[in-house]
Design an enzyme around this catalytic site. Structure first.
Site, PDB file in Angstrom:
ATOM      1  N   GLU A  67       0.824  -1.207   0.000  1.00 26.71           N
ATOM      2  CA  GLU A  67       0.000   0.000   0.000  1.00 26.71           C
ATOM      3  C   GLU A  67       0.857   1.255   0.000  1.00 26.71           C
ATOM      4  O   GLU A  67       0.561   2.221  -0.716  1.00 26.71           O
ATOM      5  CB  GLU A  67      -0.916   0.035   1.237  1.00 26.71           C
ATOM      6  CG  GLU A  67      -1.863  -1.126   1.335  1.00 26.71           C
ATOM      7  CD  GLU A  67      -1.346  -2.282   2.180  1.00 26.71           C
ATOM      8  OE1 GLU A  67      -2.151  -2.901   2.882  1.00 26.71           O
ATOM      9  OE2 GLU A  67      -0.124  -2.566   2.143  1.00 26.71           O
ATOM     10  N   CYS A  98      -0.775   1.033   7.328  1.00 22.14           N
ATOM     11  CA  CYS A  98      -1.271   1.351   5.995  1.00 22.14           C
ATOM     12  C   CYS A  98      -2.652   1.998   6.043  1.00 22.14           C
ATOM     13  O   CYS A  98      -2.949   2.888   5.248  1.00 22.14           O
ATOM     14  CB  CYS A  98      -1.262   0.101   5.127  1.00 22.14           C
ATOM     15  SG  CYS A  98       0.424  -0.463   4.791  1.00 22.14           S
TER      16      CYS A  98
END
Length: 157
Positions: A67, A98
């Protein structure tokens, strides 16, 4: 499917599956590199603006998650740090780090494949996303989970 912060907007299931398959391609790159096979795609107005896969081993960096790689690439592509009107597709439920990063990007949607009961952010509560971010889980969950299971079976074997 799991929805949070639902405001009536939905993406067609086929579109979400299409982009999740592309995220799976990124995850397979991680798998081939002997990284934990998680892949991510950022889509903005039907255009891929960022891609990434786990690089924590290669970069010797615990923050080099799929991510994070995709967010950085997307920000560079669109020329700004905010990813409003964008969707993150990630093969496994994001971790707390994330999810927090997605908060700061103000991304519009987060779509994930397989749930992660141990390290996924929803195990800590769903308030880590920006209040306007929509969350959808379970897209191609079996395919995403199978890749992870195969990776860890190979590591143990």
């Amino acid at each position: 499917m799991t929805f949070y912060n639902f405001s009536g907007e939905t993406q067609p299931e086929a579109e979400d599956e299409h982009y999740m398959r592309l995220a799976l391609q990124e995850a397979k790159k991680a798998y081939e590199a002997e990284e934990i096979p998680i892949g991510a795609i950022v889509v903005c107005k039907n255009r891929i603006v960022g891609r990434g896969y786990n690089l924590t081993e290669q970069l010797n960096d615990v923050t080099a998650h799929a991510e994070m790689q995709a967010f950085t690439a997307a920000s560079q592509t669109i020329g700004g740090k905010y990813l409003r009107d964008c969707t993150l597709y990630v093969t496994v439920e994001p971790c707390v780090m994330c999810a927090g990063a997605s908060y700061w990007t103000q991304i519009s949607r987060v779509v994930y494949g397989a749930s992660e009961p141990k390290c996924g952010f929803t195990s800590k509560g769903d308030k880590l996303l920006h209040p306007k971010t929509l969350l959808k889980g379970g897209v191609l969950a079996d395919e995403c989970a199978t890749l992870m299971k195969q990776f860890f079976l190979n590591k143990r074997g």
